[in-house]
Motif scaffolding. Structure first.
Motif, PDB file in Angstrom:
ATOM      1  N   LYS A   1       3.354  -0.848  -9.882  1.00 59.72           N
ATOM      2  CA  LYS A   1       4.275  -0.516 -10.975  1.00 59.72           C
ATOM      3  C   LYS A   1       5.663  -0.155 -10.445  1.00 59.72           C
ATOM      4  O   LYS A   1       6.677  -0.521 -11.030  1.00 59.72           O
ATOM      5  CB  LYS A   1       3.721   0.633 -11.827  1.00 59.72           C
ATOM      6  N   THR A   2       5.693   0.583  -9.361  1.00 59.00           N
ATOM      7  CA  THR A   2       6.980   0.967  -8.764  1.00 59.00           C
ATOM      8  C   THR A   2       7.741  -0.271  -8.308  1.00 59.00           C
ATOM      9  O   THR A   2       8.944  -0.400  -8.563  1.00 59.00           O
ATOM     10  CB  THR A   2       6.761   1.926  -7.576  1.00 59.00           C
TER      11      THR A   2
ATOM     12  N   GLN B   1       0.809  -1.213   0.000  1.00 59.57           N
ATOM     13  CA  GLN B   1       0.000   0.000   0.000  1.00 59.57           C
ATOM     14  C   GLN B   1       0.843   1.264   0.000  1.00 59.57           C
ATOM     15  O   GLN B   1       0.402   2.313  -0.453  1.00 59.57           O
ATOM     16  CB  GLN B   1      -0.962   0.007   1.190  1.00 59.57           C
TER      17      GLN B   1
ATOM     18  N   ASP C   1       3.011   1.811  -5.194  1.00 63.80           N
ATOM     19  CA  ASP C   1       2.142   1.158  -6.153  1.00 63.80           C
ATOM     20  C   ASP C   1       2.851  -0.031  -6.804  1.00 63.80           C
ATOM     21  O   ASP C   1       4.083  -0.125  -6.796  1.00 63.80           O
ATOM     22  CB  ASP C   1       1.627   2.146  -7.202  1.00 63.80           C
TER      23      ASP C   1
END
Length: 116
Positions: A19-20, A14, A17
């Protein structure tokens, strides 16, 4: 090839994200110099429920790397350390971050492109 499978509980990711997290693992795999960037596959599998260290929903991130055999133990260890270090920077609140590297045997590996 190689395949990096990131398993985690949904709460642990949380603070960053998906993608990171995927990009961190991908970048470290590229930076290792062990793989061609276009061959690297990274996937994230979040779990709604988990039991880690005897605690329900205890935060965790575990990376399972499956690579073609032929790399040294030192190279694989350095790869694991680099990925865990970077994930620890991105996921500061997650105490349980780890990684394993498993070798594919070239003799038993087969994919669709190899069909004659």
């Amino acid at each position: 090839m190689p395949h990096f499978i990131i398993q985690t509980n949904t709460k642990a990711i949380q603070s960053a994200d998906a993608k990171t997290i995927l990009k961190v693992v991908h970048k470290q795999a590229v930076s290792s110099g062990l793989f061609d960037e276009n061959d690297i596959k990274v996937r994230l599998v979040p779990f709604e429920k988990s039991l880690v260290a005897g605690k329900a929903d205890n935060d965790f991130v575990h990376v399972f790397a499956y690579i073609m055999g032929g790399r040294s133990t030192a190279q694989k260890s350095k790869l694991s350390e680099a990925i865990v270090r970077k994930l620890s920077e991105v996921l500061k609140g997650v105490e349980n971050i780890a990684m394993n590297v498993y070798d594919f045997e070239p003799e038993t590996y087969f994919n669709r492109k190899m069909i004659g």
